[in-house]
Structure formats: structure tokens, C-alpha cells
Write an enzyme that holds these catalytic residues in place. Structure first.
Site, PDB file in Angstrom:
ATOM      1  N   ASN A 134       0.795  -1.222   0.000  1.00  0.00           N
ATOM      2  CA  ASN A 134       0.000   0.000   0.000  1.00  0.00           C
ATOM      3  C   ASN A 134       0.829   1.276   0.000  1.00  0.00           C
ATOM      4  O   ASN A 134       0.399   2.289  -0.548  1.00  0.00           O
ATOM      5  CB  ASN A 134      -0.926  -0.018   1.219  1.00  0.00           C
ATOM      6  CG  ASN A 134      -1.439   1.355   1.571  1.00  0.00           C
ATOM      7  OD1 ASN A 134      -2.348   1.886   0.943  1.00  0.00           O
ATOM      8  ND2 ASN A 134      -0.837   1.967   2.586  1.00  0.00           N
ATOM      9  N   TYR A 136       4.773   9.785 -10.766  1.00  0.00           N
ATOM     10  CA  TYR A 136       3.719   8.955 -10.181  1.00  0.00           C
ATOM     11  C   TYR A 136       3.062   8.065 -11.233  1.00  0.00           C
ATOM     12  O   TYR A 136       2.881   6.862 -11.020  1.00  0.00           O
ATOM     13  CB  TYR A 136       2.680   9.854  -9.507  1.00  0.00           C
ATOM     14  CG  TYR A 136       1.659   9.113  -8.675  1.00  0.00           C
ATOM     15  CD1 TYR A 136       2.036   8.442  -7.515  1.00  0.00           C
ATOM     16  CD2 TYR A 136       0.313   9.105  -9.032  1.00  0.00           C
ATOM     17  CE1 TYR A 136       1.108   7.776  -6.735  1.00  0.00           C
ATOM     18  CE2 TYR A 136      -0.630   8.443  -8.262  1.00  0.00           C
ATOM     19  CZ  TYR A 136      -0.226   7.774  -7.116  1.00  0.00           C
ATOM     20  OH  TYR A 136      -1.156   7.110  -6.342  1.00  0.00           O
ATOM     21  N   THR A 153      -7.980  11.293   1.896  1.00  0.00           N
ATOM     22  CA  THR A 153      -6.812  10.937   2.698  1.00  0.00           C
ATOM     23  C   THR A 153      -5.819  12.084   2.729  1.00  0.00           C
ATOM     24  O   THR A 153      -5.978  13.089   2.046  1.00  0.00           O
ATOM     25  CB  THR A 153      -6.110   9.696   2.106  1.00  0.00           C
ATOM     26  OG1 THR A 153      -5.674  10.015   0.765  1.00  0.00           O
ATOM     27  CG2 THR A 153      -7.042   8.495   2.056  1.00  0.00           C
TER      28      THR A 153
END
Length: 251
Positions: free
Chosen positions: A87, A154, A191
Site C-alpha cells: 500500500n 507517479y 486521505t
């Protein structure tokens, strides 16, 4: 007995996934920079095993050493099912090419791609001659399938992670090993990572206003909603190795 290894379980999605697995009676090995007292207490209440192993995933040597030890330990624990949830991830650096800090780029490649490669290598090696089944989940992103301005690092690392999943799945199937590896795209969640994204400038990330609207309009899914969908997927269904599972197909 079932055991789970979760990276980045300090907060956010990783913590929610770990919590969901513990609630299902799965023992937990937390591999993060810092321990999580809430998870430790939850595991104690549930009567399942818990251990914490500090690891700097930006360091290849540290990642290799920790997972060599953890792999040997978990495959000797008596567990018949082992979940490995990769994760941990970094969305930074957020900047168009030509304006990217090399140090941030290196850290991102290490955490998002090199560390998962090392983990897979060590865990599959540790499984040799053992009877336990292993399911590895690589937490990916929609950015691994489309270009996003300012996210070259990313996007590239998540695309690489998806290909890693497919390739290792092929290797496992042809070797006759009874393990599976999948990718999981969690979508846009509420988040701390989203906070990082929203703090970007328009020049660094041209879609920043869209992500701010997600927050303002309350359209972000909670980490718990996403984690519950993943936990149910891997514990209640027969997944197909090599697949990329999208949250939109699960909720």
C-alpha cells in the site's frame, strides 16, 4: 491461520485495510516507518497476532533485509494463507518534467516501484518449499493508465507497478506456484495524500481545481469504504491473478 503483511499502515488506506483484515481475524504484520498503537490494540482485542517492523522503503537495502526476515518468519508461522498488501506510496514530486527535484524523484521510484519489486522477490523466494498460499496486492492508481500533467513520476511508477503485477503473475502461473498477485486501483479518496495534491499550485498540477472540487462537493470516498471493498474482494472471492481491479467495479 491467516496472516497479512501491510506496508504503510500508519494512516489512511493502509491503516483502514489493516483494520479490516484484523476484524476478519487475520493476524497482522505492520511494515511502516512508525508503529500504530490503534492497530496493536485492535489486534489484541481480536486475539490475533500483531508485530511491527520499521522499514524505510526508500532504501533498497533496508527493504531487502526487512522482507527477507519477515518472509522467513511468516512462512514458518504455520499460516496457511498469507496476504501481502503493498500500500505504501508517494504522489510527490508534483511538477512538470524539467522542474522535478531529483531527490524526490528517486524517493518516489524507490517507494512506488523498486520496493514492491524487492518485496515480491523476497516473498516469493521465502515461499519456496512451503505449503502456504500467498496473495499479493499491489495498490495502484488510475494514474497508472493515463497521463496526468505534473505527475510524470507517479504515473510512470504506477504503470510500472501494473506491469510488474502482470509479469510476476505470468511467472507464477508457468512455474506452477499456487500464489496470486493482483493490482488494485482505489480511486480518489479523502486521505492525507489528497491534501498533498490539493496543496499543489496550478502551474505544477493543472487539474488541482478539479481535486479541490472533489473535497468541497463531498464526492471523495472514505478510506474505510475503499478498504472494506478490497478486504472483501480478497477474503470472500476468488480473484484472478494478474488482474487490475478498480474500486468503481466493487462498490
Amino acid at each position: 491461520m491467516k496472516m497479512a503483511i501491510v506496508t504503510g499502515a500508519t494512516r489512511g488506506l493502509g491503516e483502514a485495510i489493516a483494520s479490516g483484515l484484523v476484524k476478519k481475524g487475520v493476524g497482522l504484520i505492520n511494515i511502516s516507518r512508525r508503529d500504530n498503537e490503534n492497530l496493536k490494540a485492535m489486534a489484541a482485542d481480536a486475539g490475533v497476532a500483531y508485530s511491527f517492523h520499521p522499514c524505510d522503503l526508500t532504501s533498497a537495502a533496508d527493504t531487502e533485509q526487512v522482507f527477507r526476515e519477515v518472509g522467513a518468519s511468516v512462512f514458518s508461522s504455520g499460516a496457511d494463507m498469507i496476504y501481502v498488501i503493498q500500500n505504501a506510496g508517494l504522489v510527490t514530486p508534483i511538477n512538470p518534467s524539467g522542474q522535478v527535484d531529483a531527490g524526490s524523484l528517486e524517493a518516489s521510484v524507490h517507494v512506488n516501484l523498486l520496493a514492491p519489486m524487492i518485496v515480491l522477490n523476497e516473498m516469493i523466494s521465502a515461499s519456496a518449499g512451503k505449503s502456504a498460499q500467498m496473495l499479493i496486492v499491489n495498490v495502484s492508481s488510475g494514474a497508472g493508465s493515463r497521463p496526468v500533467y505534473g505527475w510524470s513520476t507517479y504515473c510512470s511508477t504506477k504503470a510500472g507497478l501494473n506491469m510488474l503485477t502482470e509479469t510476476v503473475s505470468l511467472e507464477l502461473s508457468t512455474s506452477g506456484r499456487d500464489h496470486k498477485v493482483i493490482s488494485f486501483s482505489p480511486g480518489v479518496m479523502d486521505t492525507d495524500m489528497q491534501g498533498e495534491i490539493r496543496s499543489s499550485s496550478q502551474q505544477a498540477f493543472v487539474e488541482v481545481e478539479k481535486f479541490k472540487r472533489y473535497k468541497e462537493e463531498g464526492t471523495l470516498r472514505s478510506a474505510k469504504t475503499v478498504a472494506d471493498a478490497l478486504v472483501n474482494l480478497i477474503t470472500e472471492t476468488e480473484v484472478e491473478s494478474g488482474n487490475l481491479y478498480h474500486i468503481n467495479d466493487l462498490v
